[in-house]
Design a protein around this motif. Structure first.
Motif, PDB file in Angstrom:
ATOM      1  N   ASP A 193       0.139 -16.381  -2.736  1.00 56.87           N
ATOM      2  CA  ASP A 193      -0.057 -14.884  -2.929  1.00 56.87           C
ATOM      3  C   ASP A 193       1.466 -14.421  -2.252  1.00 56.87           C
ATOM      4  OD1 ASP A 193      -0.891 -12.525  -3.777  1.00 56.87           O
ATOM      5  OD2 ASP A 193      -2.522 -12.372  -2.667  1.00 56.87           O
ATOM      6  N   LEU A 194       1.809 -13.133  -2.688  1.00 59.18           N
ATOM      7  CA  LEU A 194       2.795 -12.921  -2.149  1.00 59.18           C
ATOM      8  C   LEU A 194       2.671 -11.011  -1.880  1.00 59.18           C
ATOM      9  CD1 LEU A 194       5.948 -12.625  -1.524  1.00 59.18           C
ATOM     10  CD2 LEU A 194       6.140 -12.008  -3.833  1.00 59.18           C
ATOM     11  N   VAL A 195       2.952 -10.581  -0.653  1.00 60.10           N
ATOM     12  CA  VAL A 195       2.832  -9.323  -0.426  1.00 60.10           C
ATOM     13  C   VAL A 195       4.486  -8.803  -0.109  1.00 60.10           C
ATOM     14  CG1 VAL A 195       2.298  -7.428   1.136  1.00 60.10           C
ATOM     15  CG2 VAL A 195       0.652  -9.108   0.670  1.00 60.10           C
ATOM     16  N   LEU A 196       4.916  -8.009  -1.167  1.00 59.10           N
ATOM     17  CA  LEU A 196       6.313  -7.586  -1.094  1.00 59.10           C
ATOM     18  C   LEU A 196       6.228  -6.007  -0.817  1.00 59.10           C
ATOM     19  CD1 LEU A 196       9.266  -8.131  -1.714  1.00 59.10           C
ATOM     20  CD2 LEU A 196       9.179  -7.698  -3.975  1.00 59.10           C
ATOM     21  N   ASP A 197       6.863  -5.899   0.598  1.00 55.84           N
ATOM     22  CA  ASP A 197       7.028  -4.327   0.605  1.00 55.84           C
ATOM     23  C   ASP A 197       8.517  -4.162   0.647  1.00 55.84           C
ATOM     24  OD1 ASP A 197       4.435  -3.956   1.505  1.00 55.84           O
ATOM     25  OD2 ASP A 197       4.779  -4.484   3.527  1.00 55.84           O
ATOM     26  N   GLU A 198       8.638  -2.652   0.178  1.00 56.84           N
ATOM     27  CA  GLU A 198       9.923  -2.324   0.066  1.00 56.84           C
ATOM     28  C   GLU A 198      10.608  -1.177   0.940  1.00 56.84           C
ATOM     29  OE1 GLU A 198      10.368  -1.558  -4.241  1.00 56.84           O
ATOM     30  OE2 GLU A 198       9.584  -3.510  -4.810  1.00 56.84           O
ATOM     31  N   ALA A 206      12.787  -7.998  -6.455  1.00 51.95           N
ATOM     32  CA  ALA A 206      11.343  -8.321  -6.534  1.00 51.95           C
ATOM     33  C   ALA A 206      10.848  -9.287  -7.568  1.00 51.95           C
ATOM     34  CB  ALA A 206      10.468  -7.012  -6.912  1.00 51.95           C
ATOM     35  N   ARG A 258       4.068  -3.654  -2.870  1.00 54.33           N
ATOM     36  CA  ARG A 258       3.685  -4.432  -4.099  1.00 54.33           C
ATOM     37  C   ARG A 258       2.892  -5.332  -3.791  1.00 54.33           C
ATOM     38  NH1 ARG A 258       8.677  -4.557  -8.098  1.00 54.33           N
ATOM     39  NH2 ARG A 258       9.630  -2.124  -7.540  1.00 54.33           N
ATOM     40  N   ALA A 313       9.565 -13.045  -6.408  1.00 56.09           N
ATOM     41  CA  ALA A 313       8.149 -13.521  -7.074  1.00 56.09           C
ATOM     42  C   ALA A 313       8.042 -14.911  -7.759  1.00 56.09           C
ATOM     43  CB  ALA A 313       7.802 -12.302  -8.139  1.00 56.09           C
ATOM     44  N   GLN A 315       7.582   1.407  -0.507  1.00 58.58           N
ATOM     45  CA  GLN A 315       6.744   1.042  -1.581  1.00 58.58           C
ATOM     46  C   GLN A 315       6.109  -0.472  -1.192  1.00 58.58           C
ATOM     47  OE1 GLN A 315       8.983   0.656  -5.375  1.00 58.58           O
ATOM     48  NE2 GLN A 315       9.919   2.697  -4.941  1.00 58.58           N
TER      49      GLN A 315
END
Lengths: 141, 208
Positions: free
Chosen positions: A41-46, A23, B5, A27, B3
């Motif tokens: 902008d960043l959308v980070l799904d896990e 992550a 973010r 970023a 999750q």
């Protein structure tokens, strides 16, 4: 290069420590892309395993939300491994770049991932330089 | 559990030099915090609490702490306890990453490694050892070690896996003793590092 407002990344990894590090790397790479006129902008799904990743991608495909720009996929995971998850995502007709991120970097491992539908393979640990190359390759930076 | 973010990209705060093999410790703005449950080992001298030092002595005390931290990090690298991956983590944080990131990774690693080592020990005590299970644990520990840059633990794990493949209980017990020792040594150093950084931060809150 077109200016995009947001980059959506799906990070598929079972180990929390690796998710945390990835992550940060993502970023930082996004920041560099923003500095170069790319995403701001960043959308980070896990997802903690392959099955959760498939569900994430399915949700994104059926919802109004934009599809993922990039999927980073681990190999060894509980419930469903990275190969199977990649196969299923491709089976849904999703064309998002999938990059395998694994510590098993033998040619056979790479070939197995590519055969499953992955676009690229990179060894762990994923550095910001490696990710920068990946973003450039798929025109995300 | 999934999750989600949303990370707003932040501007760079400037390039931070790493404090490795350097004598100029003033360029080491570490910003980690020691988890409240951890205690400092006795092998490294920790200066007294900040409120017991007169205000006029604070800059000198901060400099002494930074020197101590520089020496500790240098020794960790020179002894091969950590490698360039650990440097990468520090750089990620220092170049505008999430404050406390390194602390979080180190704490996760220590918790994971402690748990895995106990699992391995329990499995090796069974009348019939499942070496595939032991190997899976060692593989997991190797992965965690590689992630944090715990080089010595990682190398020991690589040798450990050979004993698993040979299905040698004696070899595995020997390797377990070595990896446990390597890990405890590293954990002590990490705890000291985090405590020093916490104290330095207390002297210079603007580094947060």
């Amino acid at each position: 290069m077109a200016h995009r407002k947001m980059m959506r990344v799906l990070l598929v990894e079972d180990e929390e420590i690796n998710r945390l590090e990835l992550a940060q790397v993502v970023a930082r790479a996004a920041l560099k892309a923003a500095a170069g006129g790319g995403d701001d902008d960043l959308v980070l799904d896990e997802a903690e395993n392959g099955a959760a990743a498939v569900q994430r991608v399915r949700d994104a495909a059926t919802a109004a939300a934009a599809p993922y720009d990039l999927i980073l996929m681990d190999k060894q995971m509980p419930v469903m491994d990275g190969h199977e998850a990649t196969r299923r995502i491709r089976g849904m007709g999703v064309t998002t770049p999938i990059v395998a991120v694994s510590s098993d970097g033998l040619p056979a491992d790479v070939e197995a991932f590519v055969a499953a539908g992955a676009d690229d393979f990179t060894s762990k640990p994923l550095s910001k330089e490696k990710l920068g190359d990946i973003l450039a390759k798929f025109r995300l930076a | 559990m999934n999750q989600h973010r949303r990370l707003a990209v932040r501007p760079l705060r400037g390039h931070i030099r790493l404090c490795i093999n350097k004598t100029d410790s003033s360029s080491c703005p570490f910003r980690h915090q020691l988890p409240p449950t951890q205690t400092a080992p006795t092998s490294h001298a920790i200066p007294p609490p900040i409120d017991s030092i007169p205000p006029t002595s604070a800059p000198m005390a901060a400099t002494a702490l930074r020197d101590q931290l520089t020496a500790l990090l240098s020794s960790m690298f020179s002894q091969g306890l950590v490698d360039e991956q650990f440097q990468q983590l520090q750089m990620l944080q220092d170049e505008g990453g999430t404050p406390g990131f390194v602390s979080e990774v180190v704490t996760l690693f220590c918790d994971d490694a402690d748990r895995i080592i106990n699992e391995i020990a329990a499995e090796l005590e069974q009348p019939v050892v499942n070496f595939d299970k032991v190997d899976a644990y060692v593989h997991q520990l190797k992965g965690s070690s590689a992630s944090v840059g715990a080089q010595k633990v990682k190398f020991t794990c690589m040798q450990f896996r050979q004993f698993c493949q040979d299905k040698s209980r004696e070899g595995c017990l020997m390797a377990l003793a070595v990896v446990r020792n390597d890990f405890y040594d590293l954990r002590n150093k990490f705890q000291t590092m985090l405590q020093l950084e916490q104290q330095i931060q207390a002297y210079d809150p603007k580094q947060q």
